[in-house]
Design a protein around this motif. Structure first.
Motif, PDB file in Angstrom:
ATOM      1  N   SER A 265      33.963  59.560  91.640  1.00  0.00           N
ATOM      2  CA  SER A 265      32.644  60.131  91.912  1.00  0.00           C
ATOM      3  C   SER A 265      32.370  60.036  93.408  1.00  0.00           C
ATOM      4  O   SER A 265      32.169  58.937  93.934  1.00  0.00           O
ATOM      5  CB  SER A 265      31.573  59.368  91.121  1.00  0.00           C
ATOM      6  N   PRO A 266      32.345  61.173  94.121  1.00  0.00           N
ATOM      7  CA  PRO A 266      32.203  61.122  95.580  1.00  0.00           C
ATOM      8  C   PRO A 266      30.779  60.904  96.074  1.00  0.00           C
ATOM      9  O   PRO A 266      30.577  60.578  97.239  1.00  0.00           O
ATOM     10  CB  PRO A 266      32.731  62.491  96.022  1.00  0.00           C
ATOM     11  N   PHE A 267      29.771  61.089  95.222  1.00  0.00           N
ATOM     12  CA  PHE A 267      28.375  60.960  95.642  1.00  0.00           C
ATOM     13  C   PHE A 267      27.658  59.894  94.818  1.00  0.00           C
ATOM     14  O   PHE A 267      28.051  59.598  93.678  1.00  0.00           O
ATOM     15  CB  PHE A 267      27.637  62.294  95.489  1.00  0.00           C
ATOM     16  N   ASP A 268      26.595  59.351  95.376  1.00  0.00           N
ATOM     17  CA  ASP A 268      25.811  58.331  94.665  1.00  0.00           C
ATOM     18  C   ASP A 268      24.757  58.942  93.749  1.00  0.00           C
ATOM     19  O   ASP A 268      24.251  58.259  92.855  1.00  0.00           O
ATOM     20  CB  ASP A 268      25.115  57.404  95.669  1.00  0.00           C
ATOM     21  N   LEU A 269      24.406  60.191  93.970  1.00  0.00           N
ATOM     22  CA  LEU A 269      23.292  60.800  93.236  1.00  0.00           C
ATOM     23  C   LEU A 269      23.676  61.091  91.788  1.00  0.00           C
ATOM     24  O   LEU A 269      24.658  61.789  91.520  1.00  0.00           O
ATOM     25  CB  LEU A 269      22.850  62.092  93.929  1.00  0.00           C
ATOM     26  N   GLU A 270      22.887  60.559  90.861  1.00  0.00           N
ATOM     27  CA  GLU A 270      23.056  60.832  89.435  1.00  0.00           C
ATOM     28  C   GLU A 270      21.737  61.343  88.879  1.00  0.00           C
ATOM     29  O   GLU A 270      20.659  60.919  89.324  1.00  0.00           O
ATOM     30  CB  GLU A 270      23.472  59.567  88.674  1.00  0.00           C
ATOM     31  N   ILE A 271      21.802  62.258  87.917  1.00  0.00           N
ATOM     32  CA  ILE A 271      20.586  62.747  87.270  1.00  0.00           C
ATOM     33  C   ILE A 271      20.720  62.552  85.766  1.00  0.00           C
ATOM     34  O   ILE A 271      21.824  62.538  85.214  1.00  0.00           O
ATOM     35  CB  ILE A 271      20.304  64.225  87.598  1.00  0.00           C
ATOM     36  N   THR A 272      19.591  62.392  85.109  1.00  0.00           N
ATOM     37  CA  THR A 272      19.567  62.186  83.660  1.00  0.00           C
ATOM     38  C   THR A 272      19.255  63.491  82.961  1.00  0.00           C
ATOM     39  O   THR A 272      18.282  64.173  83.291  1.00  0.00           O
ATOM     40  CB  THR A 272      18.526  61.123  83.278  1.00  0.00           C
ATOM     41  N   SER A 273      20.060  63.823  81.988  1.00  0.00           N
ATOM     42  CA  SER A 273      19.877  65.059  81.235  1.00  0.00           C
ATOM     43  C   SER A 273      18.662  64.969  80.324  1.00  0.00           C
ATOM     44  O   SER A 273      18.251  63.884  79.903  1.00  0.00           O
ATOM     45  CB  SER A 273      21.125  65.337  80.389  1.00  0.00           C
ATOM     46  N   LYS A 274      18.082  66.118  80.038  1.00  0.00           N
ATOM     47  CA  LYS A 274      17.012  66.183  79.040  1.00  0.00           C
ATOM     48  C   LYS A 274      17.587  66.012  77.640  1.00  0.00           C
ATOM     49  O   LYS A 274      16.873  65.675  76.703  1.00  0.00           O
ATOM     50  CB  LYS A 274      16.271  67.524  79.131  1.00  0.00           C
ATOM     51  N   ILE A 275      18.867  66.263  77.512  1.00  0.00           N
ATOM     52  CA  ILE A 275      19.529  66.202  76.206  1.00  0.00           C
ATOM     53  C   ILE A 275      20.104  64.801  75.977  1.00  0.00           C
ATOM     54  O   ILE A 275      20.664  64.197  76.888  1.00  0.00           O
ATOM     55  CB  ILE A 275      20.652  67.256  76.129  1.00  0.00           C
ATOM     56  N   ALA A 276      19.944  64.303  74.765  1.00  0.00           N
ATOM     57  CA  ALA A 276      20.483  62.987  74.407  1.00  0.00           C
ATOM     58  C   ALA A 276      21.408  63.128  73.200  1.00  0.00           C
ATOM     59  O   ALA A 276      21.384  64.130  72.482  1.00  0.00           O
ATOM     60  CB  ALA A 276      19.348  62.019  74.081  1.00  0.00           C
ATOM     61  N   TYR A 277      22.228  62.097  72.989  1.00  0.00           N
ATOM     62  CA  TYR A 277      23.040  62.022  71.784  1.00  0.00           C
ATOM     63  C   TYR A 277      22.216  61.346  70.687  1.00  0.00           C
ATOM     64  O   TYR A 277      21.470  60.396  70.944  1.00  0.00           O
ATOM     65  CB  TYR A 277      24.324  61.250  72.040  1.00  0.00           C
ATOM     66  N   TRP A 278      22.377  61.852  69.467  1.00  0.00           N
ATOM     67  CA  TRP A 278      21.614  61.349  68.325  1.00  0.00           C
ATOM     68  C   TRP A 278      22.552  61.029  67.171  1.00  0.00           C
ATOM     69  O   TRP A 278      23.565  61.706  66.976  1.00  0.00           O
ATOM     70  CB  TRP A 278      20.606  62.398  67.856  1.00  0.00           C
ATOM     71  N   LEU A 279      22.187  60.004  66.423  1.00  0.00           N
ATOM     72  CA  LEU A 279      22.866  59.683  65.173  1.00  0.00           C
ATOM     73  C   LEU A 279      22.021  60.289  64.055  1.00  0.00           C
ATOM     74  O   LEU A 279      20.847  59.932  63.891  1.00  0.00           O
ATOM     75  CB  LEU A 279      22.972  58.160  65.005  1.00  0.00           C
ATOM     76  N   VAL A 280      22.604  61.227  63.311  1.00  0.00           N
ATOM     77  CA  VAL A 280      21.854  62.002  62.325  1.00  0.00           C
ATOM     78  C   VAL A 280      22.458  61.780  60.943  1.00  0.00           C
ATOM     79  O   VAL A 280      23.683  61.865  60.770  1.00  0.00           O
ATOM     80  CB  VAL A 280      21.890  63.505  62.694  1.00  0.00           C
ATOM     81  N   TYR A 281      21.601  61.502  59.956  1.00  0.00           N
ATOM     82  CA  TYR A 281      22.113  61.233  58.607  1.00  0.00           C
ATOM     83  C   TYR A 281      21.022  61.492  57.575  1.00  0.00           C
ATOM     84  O   TYR A 281      19.826  61.466  57.893  1.00  0.00           O
ATOM     85  CB  TYR A 281      22.617  59.793  58.492  1.00  0.00           C
ATOM     86  N   PRO A 282      21.399  61.746  56.327  1.00  0.00           N
ATOM     87  CA  PRO A 282      20.406  61.963  55.271  1.00  0.00           C
ATOM     88  C   PRO A 282      19.724  60.649  54.906  1.00  0.00           C
ATOM     89  O   PRO A 282      20.327  59.569  55.041  1.00  0.00           O
ATOM     90  CB  PRO A 282      21.235  62.511  54.105  1.00  0.00           C
ATOM     91  N   PRO A 283      18.484  60.705  54.437  1.00  0.00           N
ATOM     92  CA  PRO A 283      17.751  59.474  54.093  1.00  0.00           C
ATOM     93  C   PRO A 283      18.491  58.574  53.114  1.00  0.00           C
ATOM     94  O   PRO A 283      18.381  57.343  53.187  1.00  0.00           O
ATOM     95  CB  PRO A 283      16.439  60.002  53.495  1.00  0.00           C
TER      96      PRO A 283
END
Length: 307
Positions: A265-283
């Protein structure tokens, strides 16, 4: 019992009724479309009723076919639940995880040995079919739980969704690229490099360059829409490893490549995505031992507090 239809024909009927296409059903069952059509005709002859209305383009369930599909699907679900109970009683459990392909290959698979050591009696299957929208689709891809990317938990109606982590994005490249093309000190230096662009992701180079400009960094001459395009994150990262250019790395997907030195990684700048990972399952899966084991392990691997 004499009137019980053949199981092979029932499987073909259920697959076609659920998917709506003979070819997709054939692919799922690993047989030819002709074999599926033969089984459907044999089932209709056995039952002496028309299950599908046929046109030149597709098959449509008749009213009788729709009613019968509900009964067959329910019967298969009961068989699956019975098999699951039997596995628990004999000390063997099975968990089928449906994951986004890149998350599976870059995050899950490299860590599965530790999970297997911790849970030797739990059989794990990972599949990466991405056909997953309405609540019934999780069962349709043969999975107990899914890992998906999304903005909010309401993206999967009827399902339970636990937010895991967002993607953290920043440019990465092969070490040799810096040696051959000179150091990347300022974002403006990217103008002399080839940008690797993932065409199917909503976020990427424009977002990172906007963040750089907002911090007063020079991005002169960098065109986020000009470069080599790929349809998956994995292909773009592979291209970066091969020295073709600079790509937006996405943590946690890129972490293993950074740790191994394949990418830097050549730069220090990082940004956070609006999208996240989710664990999805039936009740119905919420209180099962196998889901709790996988969820606790996954959260630990992601350095998250236990739920």
């Amino acid at each position: 019992m004499k009137r019980l239809p053949p199981l092979t024909a029932l499987r073909a009927f259920e697959a076609v009724g659920r998917l709506g296409h003979v070819k997709e059903a054939a692919d799922e069952l690993n047989v030819t479309p002709a074999a599926v059509s033969h089984q459907i005709r044999a089932l209709e002859e056995h039952l002496e009723v028309e299950l599908f209305s046929r046109s030149t383009r597709n098959l449509q369930l008749t009213r009788c076919g729709s009613d019968f599909l509900s009964a067959v699907s329910g019967a298969f679900e009961m068989l699956k639940e019975g098999a699951d109970r039997l596995s628990r009683e004999t000390g063997r459990q099975r968990l089928v995880v449906n994951s986004l392909p890149t998350f599976a290959s870059n995050f899950l698979v490299p860590r599965l040995l530790q999970f297997h050591i911790a849970h030797p009696d739990l059989e794990m299957e990972i599949n990466t079919s991405v056909r997953f929208g309405d609540p019934g689709e999780l069962r349709n891809v043969g999975a107990d739980v899914a890992i998906r990317a999304g903005l909010h938990e309401g993206a999967w109606p009827g399902m339970m969704a636990e937010r895991l982590v967002p993607e953290v994005m920043f440019p990465v490249c092969a070490p040799g690229l810096l040696q051959a093309g000179g150091p990347l000190v300022s974002p403006a230096d990217l103008a002399s490099q080839t940008l690797l662009i993932v065409s199917r992701t909503p976020e990427g180079w424009p977002d990172w360059l906007d963040a750089a400009r907002s911090q007063g960094l020079d991005t002169t001459g960098v065109d986020p829409n000009h470069g080599l395009r790929f349809d998956t994150i994995q292909l773009a990262m592979t291209a970066a490893i091969e020295g073709l250019g600079v790509v937006i790395g996405r943590r946690p997907l890129v972490d293993a490549y950074l740790d191994s030195g394949l990418l830097v990684s050549p730069f220090d700048l990082e940004i956070t995505s609006k999208i996240a990972y989710w664990l999805v399952y039936p009740p119905r899966m919420a209180q099962t031992e196998r889901l709790r084991a996988f969820r606790d392990w996954l959260r630990a691997e992601l350095s998250l507090p236990q739920a």
